[in-house]
Design a protein around this motif. Structure first.
Motif, PDB file in Angstrom:
ATOM      1  N   LEU A 547     -16.449 -29.724  -0.916  1.00  0.00           N
ATOM      2  CA  LEU A 547     -16.462 -30.722   0.146  1.00  0.00           C
ATOM      3  C   LEU A 547     -17.613 -31.692  -0.009  1.00  0.00           C
ATOM      4  O   LEU A 547     -17.481 -32.894   0.266  1.00  0.00           O
ATOM      5  N   ARG A 551     -17.146 -35.828   0.154  1.00  0.00           N
ATOM      6  CA  ARG A 551     -17.737 -36.653   1.214  1.00  0.00           C
ATOM      7  C   ARG A 551     -18.556 -37.815   0.661  1.00  0.00           C
ATOM      8  O   ARG A 551     -18.707 -38.831   1.339  1.00  0.00           O
ATOM      9  N   HIS A 570     -12.556 -39.587   3.095  1.00  0.00           N
ATOM     10  CA  HIS A 570     -12.341 -38.266   3.681  1.00  0.00           C
ATOM     11  C   HIS A 570     -11.745 -38.368   5.084  1.00  0.00           C
ATOM     12  O   HIS A 570     -10.727 -37.731   5.393  1.00  0.00           O
ATOM     13  N   PHE A 574      -7.944 -37.165   6.064  1.00  0.00           N
ATOM     14  CA  PHE A 574      -7.838 -36.009   6.947  1.00  0.00           C
ATOM     15  C   PHE A 574      -6.906 -36.303   8.113  1.00  0.00           C
ATOM     16  O   PHE A 574      -6.207 -35.421   8.619  1.00  0.00           O
ATOM     17  N   TYR A 580      -3.757 -33.341   1.986  1.00  0.00           N
ATOM     18  CA  TYR A 580      -5.214 -33.318   1.981  1.00  0.00           C
ATOM     19  C   TYR A 580      -5.741 -32.281   2.962  1.00  0.00           C
ATOM     20  O   TYR A 580      -6.662 -31.523   2.655  1.00  0.00           O
ATOM     21  N   ARG A 581      -5.153 -32.228   4.166  1.00  0.00           N
ATOM     22  CA  ARG A 581      -5.600 -31.247   5.156  1.00  0.00           C
ATOM     23  C   ARG A 581      -5.390 -29.825   4.644  1.00  0.00           C
ATOM     24  O   ARG A 581      -6.226 -28.939   4.846  1.00  0.00           O
ATOM     25  N   TYR A 584      -8.017 -29.169   2.093  1.00  0.00           N
ATOM     26  CA  TYR A 584      -9.287 -29.074   2.818  1.00  0.00           C
ATOM     27  C   TYR A 584      -9.454 -27.689   3.444  1.00  0.00           C
ATOM     28  O   TYR A 584     -10.498 -27.047   3.309  1.00  0.00           O
ATOM     29  N   LEU A 588     -11.632 -26.737   0.205  1.00  0.00           N
ATOM     30  CA  LEU A 588     -12.870 -27.488   0.393  1.00  0.00           C
ATOM     31  C   LEU A 588     -13.756 -26.910   1.484  1.00  0.00           C
ATOM     32  O   LEU A 588     -14.967 -26.775   1.305  1.00  0.00           O
ATOM     33  N   GLU A 589     -13.156 -26.561   2.614  1.00  0.00           N
ATOM     34  CA  GLU A 589     -13.959 -26.088   3.749  1.00  0.00           C
ATOM     35  C   GLU A 589     -14.696 -24.802   3.423  1.00  0.00           C
ATOM     36  O   GLU A 589     -15.821 -24.582   3.853  1.00  0.00           O
ATOM     37  N   GLU A 592     -18.058 -25.465   1.373  1.00  0.00           N
ATOM     38  CA  GLU A 592     -19.045 -26.428   1.868  1.00  0.00           C
ATOM     39  C   GLU A 592     -20.443 -25.827   1.807  1.00  0.00           C
ATOM     40  O   GLU A 592     -20.677 -24.684   2.201  1.00  0.00           O
TER      41      GLU A 592
END
Length: 594
Positions: A547, A551, A570, A574, A580-581, A584, A588-589, A592
């Motif tokens: 992430l 960003r 981003h 989103f 993408y969500r 994510y 990605l989440e 982080e």
């Protein structure tokens, strides 16, 4: 002899094999003087061999039979001189031929290395590295033998065979015919032996390579073998390959044990016939003792080249196959070629643009389909998408590891196919997902792209990549050797050394293929801070899995099945991209940096 003639004819009738053999022999052109000198010395040696039996006949009939001690003494000294001269000529012949063939080997390996370096990734993708190594080493060695000892031995054998046969016929046609009755059998047996022995010899060498590879892999993967408790299994696998090698070696020993005595028996059979019949003629005074001795000497010289040719003809045939494999590489056309009118890139700003780019590794399956985007100088582009969506294909086409099937890629408005490859790639810094280091010092690995870099520049690049501290912790510091493929470093350390290597070249465009995937979150945080400063003023393309990387991107491309499914920053993606969500939330989440 008839069998030998048929095999020689079969070899000559193979147009393809003959074409590659002739092409291999043309490699001797730069060494023409050495080659001519080698064959001139060979002719001198053969001439002495053909004359010597007649000289021996003269010694026996004029010196020994007539009790002329003075003539015998001077004749023997002359014979000794001829023997020494023949040895000297043989030395020069072998020396000149070997030097020329080693030159061919040197030239071929140099050309192969240059060609393999120039060939595009597409060629290496479809070709096994083991095959390339085999062609570069074993096949080149067979071509070297062809241009050296094999052809020299063939020429020597043919000339000596013809000369000795002619001398026998001139001396006594009837006895010569009787002596040569066993020659076709000897030629056939020698050819069969050579035909069977050569492939077995090749199989032994290939199996030895398998054994070496198996041992090398076990040594390199010793930790994995022990971690999975596979010691016994690996011992069994090695034993299986070792048994194959032993079986081949035993078969070769049996073949040799059977055929060598058989060849000796056939050759000696002719000698026995000549001694019996020739002795009878000497007793009847239809032939002198000296003539009989000369006749037997010629007969020995006749059987030797026939036996040797039985090995040489299959060897030459296999050398032709090896030459074909070598020339197949040299004739390969690279899919990424530098244009004839290509010009070097000057200072660039770093604007990058894809215009309707499609790409396929193997038609008709496109990996990318009509991809278009633009990055302004100094911007960061993040590529996201599932496995196989085309992310790696995009970054591989920027430095022209591959070329688009359709469309074009522009750098500062210029099609990159119009620039020289070196000037293009000198503007691009790359850190791949799997960082490859060489088995040398850490400093040499960092300076790989800039061998002339000063210590201060090396330290600066290492500090920026957060590598300086762990490098200095080693007793030898930057002189520490990293082992094969950097095996003595951790994954994160290898990645940081690779990043330092890229940063040292000060590129205008950065390509990072998941460049921080192998480091822990603390190290990644430090690297990301360094990269955020270093990427200022540089165009950066990143395959992102974290992430923090996404960003900082000015633009994110969401790829799906080779197409751009969505593009934006981003916050924008989103809100409007379900794909993408999903990425994510699933990837990605979780990564982080805290």
């Amino acid at each position: 002899m008839a069998s030998l003639s048929r095999n020689l004819a079969r070899l000559s009738s193979s147009n393809q094999n003959r074409r590659f053999l002739l092409r291999a022999l043309k490699l001797l052109r730069p060494y023409l003087r050495l080659t001519v000198a080698a064959y001139a010395a060979l002719l001198g040696t053969t001439a002495i061999l053909i004359v010597t039996p007649q000289f021996i006949r003269w010694i026996v009939d004029r010196g020994i039979r007539q009790n002329d001690l003075q003539l015998l003494t001077w004749s023997v000294l002359t014979l000794l001189g001829l023997t020494a001269l023949r040895g000297l000529l043989t030395f020069f012949s072998n020396q000149f031929a070997e030097t020329a063939s080693q030159g061919v080997s040197y030239d071929l390996r140099r050309e192969l290395h240059a060609k393999l370096t120039e060939l595009s990734f597409a060629y290496h993708d479809r070709t096994e590295s083991g095959q390339l190594l085999s062609r570069s080493m074993q096949d080149v060695e067979r071509v070297r033998m062809l241009t050296g000892r094999s052809i020299l031995g063939l020429a020597n054998g043919v000339v000596l065979l013809i000369g000795s046969a002619a001398a026998l016929i001139v001396m006594n046609p009837l006895l010569a015919v009787l002596a040569m009755l066993t020659m076709p059998i000897l030629a056939h047996r020698a050819m069969v032996f050579g035909t069977l022995y050569r492939p077995l010899s090749m199989e032994i060498q290939e199996q030895l390579a398998v054994l070496t590879t198996r041992l090398e892999q076990n040594l390199r993967g010793a930790r994995i073998v022990k971690a999975f408790a596979q010691e016994d299994a690996e011992i069994d696998r090695f034993e299986t390959e070792n048994q194959k090698w032993f079986g081949l070696a035993a078969a070769t020993a049996r073949l040799t044990a059977l055929n060598i005595p058989m060849l000796d028996l056939i050759a000696n059979l002719a000698t026995v016939i000549i001694i019996w019949l020739g002795g009878y003629l000497v007793i009847r005074e239809s032939m002198t003792l000296g003539e009989l001795v000369a006749f037997i000497t010629y007969l020995a010289q006749l059987t030797s080249p026939i036996r040797r040719l039985g090995f040489l003809v299959p060897s030459i045939a296999m050398a032709g196959a090896s030459a074909e494999r070598v020339f197949e590489i040299l004739d390969e056309e690279t899919q990424v070629e530098e244009a004839v009118d290509a010009t070097p890139l000057g200072t660039i700003r770093g604007q990058l643009q894809f215009e309707n780019v499609s790409f396929s590794y193997a038609k008709p399956h496109n990996v990318l389909r009509e991809v278009s985007f633009e990055i302004e100088p100094g911007q960061i582009l993040a590529l996201l998408g599932p496995t196989g969506s085309g992310k790696s294909s995009i970054i591989n086409m920027i430095p022209r590891f591959y070329d688009p099937t359709e469309g074009r890629i522009l750098l500062d408005g210029q099609d990159i196919r119009g620039a020289t490859l070196n000037s293009l790639r000198n503007q691009i810094g790359i850190v791949l997902q799997e960082s490859t280091l060489f088995a040398t010092s850490i400093r040499d690995n960092i300076t790989f792209g800039r061998p002339d870099a000063s210590d201060e520049e090396v330290f600066e690049a290492a500090e920026a990549a957060q590598a300086h501290e762990f490098i200095e912790s080693y007793p030898d510091g930057y002189a520490t050797r990293v082992g094969e493929r950097g095996a003595t470093l951790s994954g994160g350390q290898r990645q940081r050394v690779a990043i330092a290597r890229t940063l040292l070249t000060d590129p205008r465009i950065l390509i990072l293929d998941d460049a921080t995937s192998s480091v822990d979150t603390e190290t990644e945080h430090l690297i990301q801070k360094a990269l955020s400063n270093l990427m200022k003023g540089r165009t950066s393309v990143i395959i992102a899995q974290r992430l923090s990387t996404v960003r900082m991107a000015h633009q994110i491309l969401m790829l799906e099945k080779g197409r751009i499914a969505a593009a934006g920053k981003h916050e924008e993606l989103f809100g409007r991209s379900e794909l993408y969500r999903k990425i994510y939330e699933e990837q990605l989440e979780k990564t982080e940096v805290q």
